[in-house]
Design an enzyme around this catalytic site. Structure first.
Site, PDB file in Angstrom:
ATOM      1  N   ASN A  46       0.966  -1.149   0.039  1.00 38.42           N
ATOM      2  CA  ASN A  46       0.205   0.024  -0.067  1.00 38.42           C
ATOM      3  C   ASN A  46       0.942   1.620   0.001  1.00 38.42           C
ATOM      4  O   ASN A  46       1.402   1.180   0.136  1.00 38.42           O
ATOM      5  CB  ASN A  46      -1.161   0.248   1.257  1.00 38.42           C
ATOM      6  CG  ASN A  46      -0.186  -0.015   2.660  1.00 38.42           C
ATOM      7  OD1 ASN A  46       0.604  -0.541   2.735  1.00 38.42           O
ATOM      8  ND2 ASN A  46      -1.367  -0.039   3.735  1.00 38.42           N
ATOM      9  N   GLU A  48       0.198   4.566   0.570  1.00 35.62           N
ATOM     10  CA  GLU A  48      -0.741   6.575   0.917  1.00 35.62           C
ATOM     11  C   GLU A  48      -0.519   7.882   0.328  1.00 35.62           C
ATOM     12  O   GLU A  48       0.775   8.083   0.337  1.00 35.62           O
ATOM     13  CB  GLU A  48      -0.515   6.180   2.384  1.00 35.62           C
ATOM     14  CG  GLU A  48      -1.163   5.504   2.960  1.00 35.62           C
ATOM     15  CD  GLU A  48      -1.590   4.809   4.997  1.00 35.62           C
ATOM     16  OE1 GLU A  48      -1.116   5.493   5.491  1.00 35.62           O
ATOM     17  OE2 GLU A  48      -2.097   3.890   5.251  1.00 35.62           O
ATOM     18  N   CYS A  57      -4.675   0.378  -2.437  1.00 38.42           N
ATOM     19  CA  CYS A  57      -3.935  -0.766  -2.233  1.00 38.42           C
ATOM     20  C   CYS A  57      -3.022  -1.912  -2.044  1.00 38.42           C
ATOM     21  O   CYS A  57      -2.663  -1.475  -4.121  1.00 38.42           O
ATOM     22  CB  CYS A  57      -5.218  -0.954  -1.873  1.00 38.42           C
ATOM     23  SG  CYS A  57      -6.585  -0.617  -0.912  1.00 38.42           S
ATOM     24  N   GLU A  59      -2.900  -4.779  -2.635  1.00 39.44           N
ATOM     25  CA  GLU A  59      -3.379  -5.774  -3.873  1.00 39.44           C
ATOM     26  C   GLU A  59      -3.442  -5.719  -5.199  1.00 39.44           C
ATOM     27  O   GLU A  59      -3.047  -6.085  -6.110  1.00 39.44           O
ATOM     28  CB  GLU A  59      -4.505  -5.841  -3.610  1.00 39.44           C
ATOM     29  CG  GLU A  59      -4.880  -7.010  -2.427  1.00 39.44           C
ATOM     30  CD  GLU A  59      -4.885  -6.034  -0.809  1.00 39.44           C
ATOM     31  OE1 GLU A  59      -4.314  -4.602  -0.957  1.00 39.44           O
ATOM     32  OE2 GLU A  59      -5.980  -6.249  -0.385  1.00 39.44           O
ATOM     33  N   CYS A  91      -9.997  -5.051   0.524  1.00 33.95           N
ATOM     34  CA  CYS A  91     -11.155  -4.378   0.019  1.00 33.95           C
ATOM     35  C   CYS A  91     -12.253  -4.630  -1.170  1.00 33.95           C
ATOM     36  O   CYS A  91     -11.792  -5.179  -1.703  1.00 33.95           O
ATOM     37  CB  CYS A  91     -10.550  -2.623   0.766  1.00 33.95           C
ATOM     38  SG  CYS A  91     -10.403  -2.039  -0.840  1.00 33.95           S
ATOM     39  N   CYS A  94     -10.969  -3.290  -3.991  1.00 35.44           N
ATOM     40  CA  CYS A  94      -9.753  -3.875  -4.721  1.00 35.44           C
ATOM     41  C   CYS A  94     -10.851  -5.879  -5.511  1.00 35.44           C
ATOM     42  O   CYS A  94     -10.132  -6.260  -6.159  1.00 35.44           O
ATOM     43  CB  CYS A  94      -8.802  -4.681  -3.428  1.00 35.44           C
ATOM     44  SG  CYS A  94      -7.515  -3.120  -3.437  1.00 35.44           S
TER      45      CYS A  94
HETATM   46  N1  THU Z   1      -5.121  -1.379   2.063  1.00 37.30           N
HETATM   47  C1  THU Z   1      -4.726  -2.243   1.624  1.00 37.30           C
HETATM   48  O1  THU Z   1      -3.715  -1.708   1.455  1.00 37.30           O
HETATM   49  N2  THU Z   1      -5.280  -3.317   1.091  1.00 37.30           N
HETATM   50  C2  THU Z   1      -6.870  -3.652   2.161  1.00 37.30           C
HETATM   51  O2  THU Z   1      -7.223  -4.416   1.566  1.00 37.30           O
HETATM   52  C3  THU Z   1      -6.991  -2.719   2.766  1.00 37.30           C
HETATM   53  C4  THU Z   1      -6.997  -1.990   2.787  1.00 37.30           C
HETATM   54  C5  THU Z   1      -4.507  -0.305   3.303  1.00 37.30           C
HETATM   55  C6  THU Z   1      -4.903   0.999   2.878  1.00 37.30           C
HETATM   56  C7  THU Z   1      -4.599   2.011   3.499  1.00 37.30           C
HETATM   57  O3  THU Z   1      -3.590   2.178   3.196  1.00 37.30           O
HETATM   58  C8  THU Z   1      -4.223   1.381   4.918  1.00 37.30           C
HETATM   59  O4  THU Z   1      -4.555   0.105   4.262  1.00 37.30           O
HETATM   60  C9  THU Z   1      -5.443   1.278   6.237  1.00 37.30           C
HETATM   61  O5  THU Z   1      -6.211   1.365   5.389  1.00 37.30           O
END
Ligand code: THU
Length: 137
Positions: A46, A48, A57, A59, A91, A94
């Site tokens: 991920n 941000e 994310c 994925e 999520c 994704c």
């Molecule tokens: N996140 C992912 O990378 N994948 C997911 O399926 C769920 C959430 C990340 C997004 C954000 O940077 C952190 O996790 C918290 O939500």
């Protein structure tokens, strides 16, 4: 169908990818590793952003990595969330993006820092995917 050993190896790649996460806001690292049809592996973390909605994310990052190298079909995915004890699944956004490049039978494993692992499939994570056939037109 990937073997249990292949899924273990894929999970280890996902765990490594999580260490590259850029997650200064949530402090929640996620790593994902995708197995392409030809056996190659693509990982993502991920990333941000201070404009929170721009966060990507792990994925989807892994999907972009593979597609940008000419891959269009993935047979397995592993997701590592080392900052949670329990497994955390992908999520909703994704799941939709993954379904573009993975069959409903594709294997998905996810796990946190504890011993528990969830082994499931694309079809279980995105059931009643009526849009799936559209990709074939
Ligand atoms: N996140 C992912 O990378 N994948 C997911 O399926 C769920 C959430 C990340 C997004 C954000 O940077 C952190 O996790 C918290 O939500």
């Amino acid at each position: 169908m990937p073997s249990n050993e292949q899924m273990d190896a894929l999970f280890a790649e996902a765990r490594k990818a999580a260490d590259f996460a850029y997650a200064p806001y949530s402090k929640f690292r996620v790593g994902a590793a995708l197995l392409a049809e030809d056996g190659s592996v693509f990982s993502g973390c991920n990333v941000e952003n201070r404009s929170f909605g721009l966060t990507i994310c792990a994925e989807r990052n892994a999907i972009w990595q593979g597609v940008a190298r000419g891959k269009r079909f993935f047979t397995a995915l592993a997701i590592s969330t080392p900052d949670s004890d329990e497994p955390v699944g992908p999520c909703g956004a994704c799941r939709q993006v993954l379904s573009e490049f993975m069959d409903p039978s594709a294997a998905i494993r996810f796990g946190g820092s504890g011993a528990a692992r969830v082994d499931t499939t694309m079809g279980e994570l995105l059931p009643h995917d009526s849009l799936h056939e559209l990709a074939k037109f």
